[in-house]
Design a protein around this motif. Structure first.
Motif, PDB file in Angstrom:
ATOM      1  N   ARG A  53      59.025  33.946  59.450  1.00 41.98           N
ATOM      2  CA  ARG A  53      57.655  33.792  59.946  1.00 41.98           C
ATOM      3  C   ARG A  53      56.739  34.842  59.308  1.00 41.98           C
ATOM      4  N   ARG A  54      57.232  36.062  59.195  1.00 42.53           N
ATOM      5  CA  ARG A  54      56.443  37.145  58.593  1.00 42.53           C
ATOM      6  C   ARG A  54      56.134  36.842  57.125  1.00 42.53           C
ATOM      7  N   LYS A  55      57.144  36.365  56.381  1.00 38.18           N
ATOM      8  CA  LYS A  55      56.944  36.039  54.962  1.00 38.18           C
ATOM      9  C   LYS A  55      55.966  34.882  54.795  1.00 38.18           C
ATOM     10  N   LEU A  56      56.126  33.851  55.606  1.00 35.52           N
ATOM     11  CA  LEU A  56      55.241  32.695  55.513  1.00 35.52           C
ATOM     12  C   LEU A  56      53.806  33.077  55.877  1.00 35.52           C
ATOM     13  N   ALA A  57      53.648  33.897  56.904  1.00 39.20           N
ATOM     14  CA  ALA A  57      52.313  34.343  57.311  1.00 39.20           C
ATOM     15  C   ALA A  57      51.635  35.117  56.186  1.00 39.20           C
ATOM     16  N   ALA A  58      52.387  35.985  55.532  1.00 39.97           N
ATOM     17  CA  ALA A  58      51.820  36.764  54.422  1.00 39.97           C
ATOM     18  C   ALA A  58      51.446  35.850  53.260  1.00 39.97           C
ATOM     19  N   ALA A  59      52.313  34.888  52.960  1.00 45.14           N
ATOM     20  CA  ALA A  59      52.056  33.975  51.839  1.00 45.14           C
ATOM     21  C   ALA A  59      50.834  33.098  52.087  1.00 45.14           C
ATOM     22  N   LEU A  60      50.625  32.704  53.341  1.00 45.73           N
ATOM     23  CA  LEU A  60      49.519  31.800  53.674  1.00 45.73           C
ATOM     24  C   LEU A  60      48.269  32.530  54.168  1.00 45.73           C
ATOM     25  N   GLN A  61      48.342  33.846  54.238  1.00 47.98           N
ATOM     26  CA  GLN A  61      47.247  34.673  54.741  1.00 47.98           C
ATOM     27  C   GLN A  61      46.844  34.254  56.156  1.00 47.98           C
ATOM     28  N   LEU A  62      47.854  34.078  57.008  1.00 47.85           N
ATOM     29  CA  LEU A  62      47.654  33.778  58.422  1.00 47.85           C
ATOM     30  C   LEU A  62      48.398  34.822  59.228  1.00 47.85           C
ATOM     31  N   SER A  63      48.131  34.876  60.521  1.00 48.45           N
ATOM     32  CA  SER A  63      48.868  35.809  61.364  1.00 48.45           C
ATOM     33  C   SER A  63      50.199  35.182  61.772  1.00 48.45           C
ATOM     34  N   GLU A  64      51.136  36.021  62.153  1.00 43.87           N
ATOM     35  CA  GLU A  64      52.439  35.522  62.613  1.00 43.87           C
ATOM     36  C   GLU A  64      52.267  34.661  63.861  1.00 43.87           C
ATOM     37  N   ILE A  65      51.314  35.015  64.699  1.00 43.81           N
ATOM     38  CA  ILE A  65      51.069  34.237  65.918  1.00 43.81           C
ATOM     39  C   ILE A  65      50.553  32.847  65.561  1.00 43.81           C
ATOM     40  N   GLN A  66      49.704  32.747  64.551  1.00 41.52           N
ATOM     41  CA  GLN A  66      49.209  31.437  64.120  1.00 41.52           C
ATOM     42  C   GLN A  66      50.352  30.569  63.608  1.00 41.52           C
ATOM     43  N   ILE A  67      51.289  31.180  62.860  1.00 41.62           N
ATOM     44  CA  ILE A  67      52.455  30.448  62.354  1.00 41.62           C
ATOM     45  C   ILE A  67      53.329  30.000  63.515  1.00 41.62           C
ATOM     46  N   LYS A  68      53.586  30.904  64.439  1.00 40.72           N
ATOM     47  CA  LYS A  68      54.420  30.589  65.596  1.00 40.72           C
ATOM     48  C   LYS A  68      53.810  29.450  66.409  1.00 40.72           C
ATOM     49  N   THR A  69      52.523  29.523  66.654  1.00 41.36           N
ATOM     50  CA  THR A  69      51.830  28.491  67.430  1.00 41.36           C
ATOM     51  C   THR A  69      51.835  27.162  66.696  1.00 41.36           C
ATOM     52  N   TRP A  70      51.623  27.190  65.378  1.00 35.78           N
ATOM     53  CA  TRP A  70      51.632  25.953  64.605  1.00 35.78           C
ATOM     54  C   TRP A  70      52.993  25.275  64.719  1.00 35.78           C
ATOM     55  N   PHE A  71      54.071  26.043  64.601  1.00 34.39           N
ATOM     56  CA  PHE A  71      55.421  25.466  64.701  1.00 34.39           C
ATOM     57  C   PHE A  71      55.694  24.928  66.105  1.00 34.39           C
ATOM     58  N   GLN A  72      55.244  25.625  67.129  1.00 38.05           N
ATOM     59  CA  GLN A  72      55.417  25.126  68.498  1.00 38.05           C
ATOM     60  C   GLN A  72      54.694  23.799  68.671  1.00 38.05           C
ATOM     61  N   ASN A  73      53.448  23.746  68.204  1.00 43.70           N
ATOM     62  CA  ASN A  73      52.663  22.518  68.319  1.00 43.70           C
ATOM     63  C   ASN A  73      53.270  21.386  67.500  1.00 43.70           C
ATOM     64  N   ARG A  74      53.804  21.713  66.332  1.00 49.71           N
ATOM     65  CA  ARG A  74      54.397  20.683  65.468  1.00 49.71           C
ATOM     66  C   ARG A  74      55.677  20.122  66.085  1.00 49.71           C
ATOM     67  N   ARG A  75      56.474  20.993  66.727  1.00 46.80           N
ATOM     68  CA  ARG A  75      57.672  20.506  67.410  1.00 46.80           C
ATOM     69  C   ARG A  75      57.309  19.587  68.560  1.00 46.80           C
ATOM     70  N   MET A  76      56.244  19.917  69.285  1.00 47.54           N
ATOM     71  CA  MET A  76      55.793  19.048  70.383  1.00 47.54           C
ATOM     72  C   MET A  76      55.283  17.713  69.839  1.00 47.54           C
ATOM     73  N   LYS A  77      54.599  17.736  68.710  1.00 44.02           N
ATOM     74  CA  LYS A  77      54.124  16.500  68.095  1.00 44.02           C
ATOM     75  C   LYS A  77      55.316  15.621  67.716  1.00 44.02           C
ATOM     76  N   LEU A  78      56.335  16.233  67.123  1.00 49.68           N
ATOM     77  CA  LEU A  78      57.536  15.492  66.747  1.00 49.68           C
ATOM     78  C   LEU A  78      58.218  14.897  67.977  1.00 49.68           C
ATOM     79  N   LYS A  79      58.280  15.671  69.034  1.00 48.80           N
ATOM     80  CA  LYS A  79      58.904  15.216  70.278  1.00 48.80           C
ATOM     81  C   LYS A  79      58.155  14.010  70.843  1.00 48.80           C
ATOM     82  N   ARG A  80      56.802  14.049  70.793  1.00 49.78           N
ATOM     83  CA  ARG A  80      56.005  12.913  71.281  1.00 49.78           C
ATOM     84  C   ARG A  80      56.211  11.667  70.432  1.00 49.78           C
ATOM     85  N   GLN A  81      56.389  11.865  69.125  1.00 52.28           N
ATOM     86  CA  GLN A  81      56.569  10.738  68.222  1.00 52.28           C
ATOM     87  C   GLN A  81      57.919  10.048  68.434  1.00 52.28           C
ATOM     88  N   ILE A  82      58.909  10.801  68.855  1.00 53.09           N
ATOM     89  CA  ILE A  82      60.268  10.251  69.071  1.00 53.09           C
ATOM     90  C   ILE A  82      60.391   9.524  70.370  1.00 53.09           C
TER      91      ILE A  82
END
Length: 82
Positions: A53-82
């Protein structure tokens, strides 16, 4: 000021759904490049560890919290789609 919460109250009116006048963080507008990289990473790993998460945040110029939240939201989206 509301001394019990540590937040200053805003005057009545105009605030929708606000909790005791707390300021909401502005919504992050991800660039298409950021979303593409996030989606590619999500396809490989549904969960990220702190180091990844730290490496991805640095590469994308986002905060670690933004990355964490994006992944949480994306997992919920996937769960709704299934």
């Amino acid at each position: 000021a509301d001394e019990s919460s540590g937040y200053e109250s805003e005057s009545a009116g105009g605030e929708r759904g606000g909790a005791r006048g707390r300021q909401r963080r502005a919504r992050t507008a991800f660039t298409s490049e950021q979303v593409c990289r996030l989606e590619k990473t999500f396809q490989r790993h549904k969960y990220l560890g702190a180091t990844e998460r730290r490496k991805l945040a640095a590469a994308l110029q986002l905060s670690e919290i933004q990355i964490k939240t994006w992944f949480q939201n994306r997992r919920m989206k996937l769960k709704r789609q299934i």
